[in-house]
Scaffold this motif. Structure first.
Motif, short mmCIF file in Angstrom:
data_model
loop_
_atom_site.label_atom_id
_atom_site.label_comp_id
_atom_site.label_asym_id
_atom_site.label_seq_id
_atom_site.Cartn_x
_atom_site.Cartn_y
_atom_site.Cartn_z
N TYR A 62 0.81 -1.22 0.00
CA TYR A 62 0.00 0.00 0.00
C TYR A 62 0.84 1.27 0.00
CZ TYR A 62 -3.83 -3.20 0.84
OH TYR A 62 -4.73 -4.22 0.71
N LYS A 63 1.95 1.28 0.72
CA LYS A 63 2.80 2.47 0.71
C LYS A 63 3.42 2.68 -0.68
CE LYS A 63 6.62 4.77 3.10
NZ LYS A 63 7.41 5.08 1.91
N LYS A 64 3.86 1.59 -1.29
CA LYS A 64 4.44 1.69 -2.63
C LYS A 64 3.41 2.20 -3.64
CE LYS A 64 8.32 -1.54 -2.61
NZ LYS A 64 8.89 -2.78 -3.20
N LYS A 65 2.19 1.66 -3.54
CA LYS A 65 1.13 2.10 -4.46
C LYS A 65 0.77 3.56 -4.20
CE LYS A 65 -1.18 -2.24 -5.57
NZ LYS A 65 -2.47 -2.97 -5.54
N ARG A 66 0.68 3.94 -2.94
CA ARG A 66 0.36 5.33 -2.62
C ARG A 66 1.42 6.27 -3.17
NH1 ARG A 66 1.83 7.62 3.07
NH2 ARG A 66 3.81 7.35 1.96
N ASP A 67 2.70 5.91 -2.95
CA ASP A 67 3.79 6.75 -3.43
C ASP A 67 3.81 6.81 -4.96
OD1 ASP A 67 4.46 7.13 -0.82
OD2 ASP A 67 6.16 5.74 -0.81
N TYR A 68 3.47 5.68 -5.60
CA TYR A 68 3.42 5.66 -7.07
C TYR A 68 2.40 6.65 -7.59
CZ TYR A 68 2.17 4.04 -11.75
OH TYR A 68 1.87 3.99 -13.09
N TRP A 69 1.17 6.61 -7.02
CA TRP A 69 0.13 7.53 -7.48
C TRP A 69 0.42 8.96 -7.08
CZ3 TRP A 69 -2.43 5.91 -11.30
CH2 TRP A 69 -2.80 4.58 -11.43
N ASN A 70 1.08 9.16 -5.95
CA ASN A 70 1.49 10.51 -5.56
C ASN A 70 2.47 11.11 -6.58
OD1 ASN A 70 -0.06 10.77 -3.28
ND2 ASN A 70 1.53 10.14 -1.86
N ASP A 71 3.39 10.27 -7.05
CA ASP A 71 4.34 10.73 -8.08
C ASP A 71 3.61 11.07 -9.38
OD1 ASP A 71 6.45 10.43 -6.35
OD2 ASP A 71 7.01 8.43 -7.06
N LYS A 72 2.64 10.23 -9.74
CA LYS A 72 1.87 10.51 -10.95
C LYS A 72 1.07 11.81 -10.81
CE LYS A 72 1.34 7.82 -13.95
NZ LYS A 72 2.05 7.67 -15.24
N VAL A 73 0.51 12.03 -9.63
CA VAL A 73 -0.25 13.26 -9.38
C VAL A 73 0.67 14.47 -9.47
CG1 VAL A 73 -1.45 14.57 -7.59
CG2 VAL A 73 -2.09 12.20 -8.03
N GLU A 179 -9.56 15.56 -14.82
CA GLU A 179 -10.19 14.26 -14.61
C GLU A 179 -9.19 13.24 -14.09
OE1 GLU A 179 -11.94 13.17 -18.31
OE2 GLU A 179 -13.49 14.71 -18.25
N GLN A 180 -7.99 13.23 -14.70
CA GLN A 180 -6.95 12.30 -14.26
C GLN A 180 -6.47 12.61 -12.85
OE1 GLN A 180 -7.37 9.72 -16.36
NE2 GLN A 180 -5.16 9.42 -16.33
N LEU A 181 -6.35 13.90 -12.56
CA LEU A 181 -5.92 14.31 -11.21
C LEU A 181 -6.89 13.79 -10.16
CD1 LEU A 181 -4.61 18.00 -11.49
CD2 LEU A 181 -3.36 16.00 -10.63
N ASN A 182 -8.15 13.92 -10.44
CA ASN A 182 -9.17 13.46 -9.50
C ASN A 182 -9.11 11.94 -9.33
OD1 ASN A 182 -11.61 13.93 -7.86
ND2 ASN A 182 -12.63 12.78 -9.47
N LYS A 183 -8.94 11.24 -10.44
CA LYS A 183 -8.88 9.78 -10.43
C LYS A 183 -7.64 9.29 -9.69
CE LYS A 183 -8.80 5.84 -13.61
NZ LYS A 183 -8.79 5.43 -15.05
N TRP A 184 -6.47 9.84 -10.01
CA TRP A 184 -5.22 9.40 -9.40
C TRP A 184 -5.11 9.81 -7.94
CZ3 TRP A 184 -1.36 10.68 -13.98
CH2 TRP A 184 -1.66 9.83 -15.06
N SER A 185 -5.66 10.97 -7.60
CA SER A 185 -5.67 11.40 -6.19
C SER A 185 -6.51 10.44 -5.36
CB SER A 185 -6.22 12.82 -6.07
OG SER A 185 -5.36 13.75 -6.70
N ASN A 186 -7.63 10.00 -5.91
CA ASN A 186 -8.48 9.04 -5.20
C ASN A 186 -7.74 7.72 -4.97
OD1 ASN A 186 -10.63 10.80 -4.99
ND2 ASN A 186 -11.63 10.06 -6.85
N LYS A 187 -7.01 7.26 -5.99
CA LYS A 187 -6.23 6.02 -5.85
C LYS A 187 -5.18 6.16 -4.75
CE LYS A 187 -6.71 4.08 -10.50
NZ LYS A 187 -7.18 2.76 -10.09
N SER A 188 -4.50 7.30 -4.73
CA SER A 188 -3.49 7.55 -3.70
C SER A 188 -4.12 7.55 -2.31
CB SER A 188 -2.80 8.89 -3.96
OG SER A 188 -1.93 9.23 -2.90
N GLN A 189 -5.27 8.21 -2.18
CA GLN A 189 -5.95 8.27 -0.88
C GLN A 189 -6.46 6.91 -0.43
OE1 GLN A 189 -8.94 11.29 -1.40
NE2 GLN A 189 -7.45 12.94 -1.65
N GLU A 190 -6.93 6.11 -1.38
CA GLU A 190 -7.41 4.76 -1.04
C GLU A 190 -6.28 3.91 -0.45
OE1 GLU A 190 -9.07 3.14 -4.57
OE2 GLU A 190 -10.77 4.53 -4.62
#
Length: 302
Positions: A62-73, A179-190
């Motif tokens: 989960y930390k790796k996935k969160r950091d991945y989406w944070n980088d994308k954001v 749209e992508q920002l909203n989608k990727w931010s949600n993934k990071s928060q999840e």
């Protein structure tokens, strides 16, 4: 239990059988506490394994996935700023071209042409016209339509129209970015929320471990108390049965001091080796026997 010991020391007529019953009772209670000690240690090992497993899941998944989406954001936010800067620049260019070419009049001219065409078409539908008048109006409509098309074609090749198209493209890209920002931010928060849930569970496990460690220490103390009382009664039984001085485990006959010292050193060496083996077994998640469990517990108390 101290009351029992007091009676034993005060009553020299205490029977050998009474002492034997008391010895068995003390031994049973000591052994029961020793078994509980082993169970506590195994339970602590299981809790520690679960803690490590949860920490690994939280950090490696989960930390790796969160950091991945944070980088994308973060990358997308940089892109958004780039497009917003470009949009501001294009809007300023549009204003300049519009001012220089007086382009603000053109849209009004097109609307006027369209209105004229609409009025003429309505006349054909509503007025009672002869053929000559109707043909004349149709010719006017054709002329106006051609003028409109020529004007639009010229406008499409103008700087003003080119800037307009660029502005529309930039706006479309910005909308996609939002749209992508909203989608990727949600993934990071999840993933962040899942990680926090696991950390909360780990905290609960650590609290559970702390309480079990307290139970373990108290249980060992109880086992040691019963063992000490067991040795005292054993000495009393020896005294009655042999009429000799009570046996004391830590006292050696003077003639065997050197031999006893060597034996103690050898036993200490054996205990050190067994302790090292027990620690390796504990790290590997293997179950310990009672002797190994007590060695580890005694080391932690020191």
């Amino acid at each position: 239990m101290s009351r029992n010991n007091s009676k034993i020391s005060q009553n020299s007529r205490t029977s050998f059988r009474d002492l034997q019953i008391l010895i068995e009772d003390l031994r049973q209670k000591r052994d029961n506490f020793n078994l509980k000690t082993k169970d506590f240690i195994n339970e602590l090992q299981e809790i520690e394994t679960e803690i490590n497993s949860n920490l690994k899941l939280a950090k490696e998944k989960y930390k790796k996935k969160r950091d991945y989406w944070n980088d994308k954001v973060k990358e997308l936010k940089d892109k958004k700023l780039e497009y917003k800067t470009l949009l501001d620049t294009l809007i300023e260019e549009k204003k300049t071209v519009q001012k220089n070419n007086n382009s603000s009049i053109r849209p009004i001219s097109i609307k006027q042409v369209e209105r004229q065409i609409s009025n003429l078409e309505r006349r054909i539908e509503t007025d009672n016209l002869d053929i000559a008048e109707e043909n004349n109006i149709i010719d006017k409509i054709k002329d106006l339509a051609e003028s409109k098309q020529q004007f639009l074609a010229a406008q499409q090749n103008s700087d003003y129209f080119k800037i307009e198209r660029k502005i529309e493209i930039v706006k479309i890209n910005l909308n996609r970015i939002y749209e992508q920002l909203n989608k990727w931010s949600n993934k990071s928060q999840e993933n962040h929320a899942k990680m926090l849930d696991i950390f909360k569970k780990v905290d609960e496990l650590r609290e559970q471990k702390r309480k079990r460690e307290e139970d373990l220490i108290e249980n060992k103390r109880a086992a040691d108390r019963y063992h000490e009382q067991y040795l005292q009664v054993m000495n009393q039984r020896k005294k009655i049965s042999k009429g000799k001085k009570p046996y004391t485990p830590n006292k050696k006959p003077p003639a065997r001091i050197k031999q006893g010292k060597n034996k103690n050193e050898m036993m200490e060496k054996i205990k050190e080796n067994k302790l090292a083996e027990a620690i390796e077994k504990q790290k590997a998640g293997k179950k310990l026997n009672l002797f190994e469990a007590r060695l580890i517990l005694e080391k932690s108390e020191r």
